[in-house]
Design an enzyme around this catalytic site. Structure first.
Site, short mmCIF file in Angstrom:
data_model
loop_
_atom_site.label_atom_id
_atom_site.label_comp_id
_atom_site.label_asym_id
_atom_site.label_seq_id
_atom_site.Cartn_x
_atom_site.Cartn_y
_atom_site.Cartn_z
N GLU A 113 -9.12 45.38 32.25
CA GLU A 113 -7.77 45.41 31.68
C GLU A 113 -7.72 45.90 30.24
O GLU A 113 -6.65 46.03 29.66
CB GLU A 113 -7.16 44.00 31.75
CG GLU A 113 -6.49 43.68 33.06
CD GLU A 113 -5.47 44.73 33.47
OE1 GLU A 113 -4.54 45.01 32.70
OE2 GLU A 113 -5.61 45.26 34.59
N ASP A 164 -13.34 81.17 26.24
CA ASP A 164 -12.92 79.89 26.82
C ASP A 164 -11.41 79.70 26.68
O ASP A 164 -10.85 80.04 25.64
CB ASP A 164 -13.53 78.71 26.04
CG ASP A 164 -14.97 78.42 26.38
OD1 ASP A 164 -15.45 78.94 27.41
OD2 ASP A 164 -15.60 77.66 25.63
#
Ligand code: ADE
Length: 223
Positions: A113, A164
């Protein structure tokens, strides 16, 4: 560069570290990657690393003590400590170039959590890999490691970085590429790529990159 990854699930990294470019970068000593199980730093008699949240609520929260002790035992003068969390700044290629300049990174993978908010007092950056929630920071830490390691000099041909997608110098999407056969089920490779005229090919690729970016990611051109 050295990267220490703090996790409760070291086995998740086995495939990641033993294949392809990351494996070769480690073998060539371009990077040292250590997977550290921070459970080993727990001072609890049962090696507990999490507990229920103060104020109530569901799930378990990672305690600060094991992570604090792990970070302190690994940290050096120039270390950057990074926490992977959905409430961090959203990661991008520019940040990858920034991180690549460091000699030592510690990546902390949360799980369950979440973690005690006080962990943020010992981190330099909180990073999210996108606006969605995963079960833990392990995959995000692999993403950070992968993006940074491929930018380290000598890991892949540095000429390929300029093309890229998201290269901070151009901020464009990569141009389309093709290989054999010249024709597949009626789909042909663009003629310009077959004529050997490098100037024309360069112009074609720049135009395609721009058009693709305008169509798919116009926000990149605005930046
Ligand atoms: N942990 C869970 N979800 C995450 C995300 N989107 N980015 C980084 N760490 C996370």
């Amino acid at each position: 560069m050295r990267i220490d990854i703090l996790t409760l699930f070291p086995e998740m990294f086995e495939g990641f570290l033993s294949c392809s470019i990351i494996k070769r970068a480690i073998e060539k000593k371009k990077v040292e990657i250590n997977i550290v199980n921070f459970r080993n730093y727990s001072k609890d008699p049962h090696n507990k690393v999490d507990d229920t949240p103060y104020g109530g609520g569901c799930g378990m929260v990672l305690m600060i003590q094991p992570i604090y002790d792990a970070v302190m035992s690994l940290k050096k003068e120039n270390t950057k400590v990074i926490l992977l969390t959905p409430d961090g700044m959203v990661y991008n290629q520019k940040k990858a170039y920034e991180l690549k300049e460091n000699k030592h990174l510690i990546l902390i993978c949360g799980h369950y959590e979440g973690f005690d908010e006080r962990i943020k007092s010992i981190v330099d950056y909180s990073i999210s890999i996108g606006d969605y929630v995963l079960t833990g920071g392990e995959i995000p830490s692999m993403i950070i490691t992968d993006t940074v390691v491929r930018l380290i000099d000598g890991v892949i041909d540095s000429n390929s970085h300029i093309k890229d997608s998201f290269n901070p110098k151009t901020n464009l999407l990569d141009y389309p590429t093709y290989t054999k056969p010249r024709e597949f089920m009626g789909m042909k490779v663009p003629e310009v790529l077959l004529n050997g005229n490098h100037k024309e090919i360069e112009e074609y690729r720049t135009k395609e990159s721009l058009e693709k970016t305008r169509k798919i990611r116009p926000d990149l051109l605005e930046k």
